[in-house]
Design a protein around this motif. Sequence first.
Motif, PDB file in Angstrom:
ATOM      1  N   GLN A 141     -52.965 -86.567  99.766  1.00 31.79           N
ATOM      2  CA  GLN A 141     -51.725 -86.670  99.112  1.00 31.79           C
ATOM      3  C   GLN A 141     -51.683 -86.299  97.552  1.00 31.79           C
ATOM      4  OE1 GLN A 141     -49.189 -90.212  99.381  1.00 31.79           O
ATOM      5  NE2 GLN A 141     -47.359 -88.814  99.882  1.00 31.79           N
ATOM      6  N   GLY A 142     -52.710 -87.171  96.914  1.00 30.60           N
ATOM      7  CA  GLY A 142     -52.749 -86.697  95.439  1.00 30.60           C
ATOM      8  C   GLY A 142     -53.070 -85.631  94.913  1.00 30.60           C
ATOM      9  N   TYR A 143     -54.081 -85.059  95.525  1.00 30.72           N
ATOM     10  CA  TYR A 143     -54.627 -83.552  95.404  1.00 30.72           C
ATOM     11  C   TYR A 143     -53.645 -82.783  95.455  1.00 30.72           C
ATOM     12  CZ  TYR A 143     -59.214 -85.710  95.133  1.00 30.72           C
ATOM     13  OH  TYR A 143     -60.185 -86.650  95.004  1.00 30.72           O
ATOM     14  N   ILE A 144     -52.781 -82.607  96.782  1.00 29.28           N
ATOM     15  CA  ILE A 144     -52.006 -81.632  97.118  1.00 29.28           C
ATOM     16  C   ILE A 144     -50.626 -81.706  96.069  1.00 29.28           C
ATOM     17  CG2 ILE A 144     -50.207 -81.011  98.970  1.00 29.28           C
ATOM     18  CD1 ILE A 144     -52.265 -81.785 100.936  1.00 29.28           C
ATOM     19  N   ASP A 145     -50.022 -83.084  95.604  1.00 29.93           N
ATOM     20  CA  ASP A 145     -48.981 -83.077  94.972  1.00 29.93           C
ATOM     21  C   ASP A 145     -49.395 -82.690  93.675  1.00 29.93           C
ATOM     22  OD1 ASP A 145     -47.354 -84.320  96.880  1.00 29.93           O
ATOM     23  OD2 ASP A 145     -47.873 -86.409  96.217  1.00 29.93           O
ATOM     24  N   THR A 146     -50.775 -82.558  93.008  1.00 32.49           N
ATOM     25  CA  THR A 146     -51.023 -82.435  91.747  1.00 32.49           C
ATOM     26  C   THR A 146     -51.157 -80.919  91.571  1.00 32.49           C
ATOM     27  OG1 THR A 146     -52.437 -84.384  91.358  1.00 32.49           O
ATOM     28  CG2 THR A 146     -52.869 -82.335  90.032  1.00 32.49           C
ATOM     29  N   LEU A 147     -51.599 -80.159  92.784  1.00 29.09           N
ATOM     30  CA  LEU A 147     -51.636 -78.816  92.893  1.00 29.09           C
ATOM     31  C   LEU A 147     -50.459 -78.184  92.783  1.00 29.09           C
ATOM     32  CD1 LEU A 147     -54.689 -78.332  95.610  1.00 29.09           C
ATOM     33  CD2 LEU A 147     -54.794 -77.864  93.170  1.00 29.09           C
ATOM     34  N   LEU A 148     -49.596 -78.804  93.776  1.00 28.97           N
ATOM     35  CA  LEU A 148     -48.037 -78.200  93.900  1.00 28.97           C
ATOM     36  C   LEU A 148     -47.245 -78.573  92.590  1.00 28.97           C
ATOM     37  CD1 LEU A 148     -46.955 -79.547  97.300  1.00 28.97           C
ATOM     38  CD2 LEU A 148     -47.600 -77.125  96.500  1.00 28.97           C
TER      39      LEU A 148
END
Length: 351
Positions: A141-148
Amino acid sequence: MIQFKNLSPRQVASVLSFSISALVGLANFILVDDWVIALSSFAVLFLVSYLLIFYFLQQFIYRRIKLIYKFIYQTKATKREEFYNKYIIPQKSIDEVKEDVEKWAVQRQGEIELLRKNEAYRKEFLQNLAHEFKTPIFAIQGYIDTLLGGAMENPDVRKRFLENTSRNVDRLVNLMNDLDEISRLESGEQVLYKQYFVIQDLIKEVIESLSIKLNQKEILASIKKGCEAPVYVFADKEKIRQVLINLISNATKYGKPGGTIVISVYNTDEFKVLLEVSDDGIGIEEAHLSRIFERFYRTDKARSRDKGGTGLGLAICKHIIEAHGESMHVRSKPDVGTTIGFTLSSTRGEG
């Protein structure tokens, strides 16, 4: 003073009958002044009162005993069973009933303690399971939120975050696969394809497959000297391969750099073969030895998670070996090392 609580129904009836008859006999002797009449009245009254008191006492006690047994066994007897219990089977004495009730109480206490222990294990298992799932899910979740949030525009960050996300997805997949395998092993759905094979050949294959991990820590894994002679076992080869991979991988993780892993093979008798995987690593505290085969149980949770894995490896090993009808054992001492062993059937047990 007579202690009635220690008397049987017959003894209670005798004491009460004697008391009543003695008083009546004494009264007759005083009033009539004839010891023959007094003695006769004593004897007749003693016999009649004894029979009546004993009969009603038995009826009173055994009616309640019947309720006790219904409560203990929580069953409802049929009319045939009630007739059989009442007229055919000899009625139990109070002492026998007391023993039955005490045994029942001890059994129930043991069941209650087991339920409490299982409840504690269940809570701990659910907590561990939630933690094992939360860690990779929150990371993803953290990686995806950062990418988005804009990091996707940076190719280097995007690649690194996607690679980390992929590793955490793999961890979740491995966790689900391990849980699924344990469930199948516990339910008996996992089919074993047994065959005869030389166990030393399989050990060498596993050591070769783990050579990169072993070389990274400069750990030497080998078959113990004197155990090189081919020994045949009758088992599911791929499942035993999985057991050996888990055991040697664990020994590598917790072994000291430049250490050794030794695999021993013994014919214990004409039917059994004993395998032991020994390392000279950090070892395990005695307090943890009885629980290391539990799902998600870690002797040092922080350090164990840093070393990877799902925490299910030893639990799977135990289930695989038990599915073969065999057993596992462990010996360990902190800073000395750990030995985990298991038995398998040998070809000589064929007949």
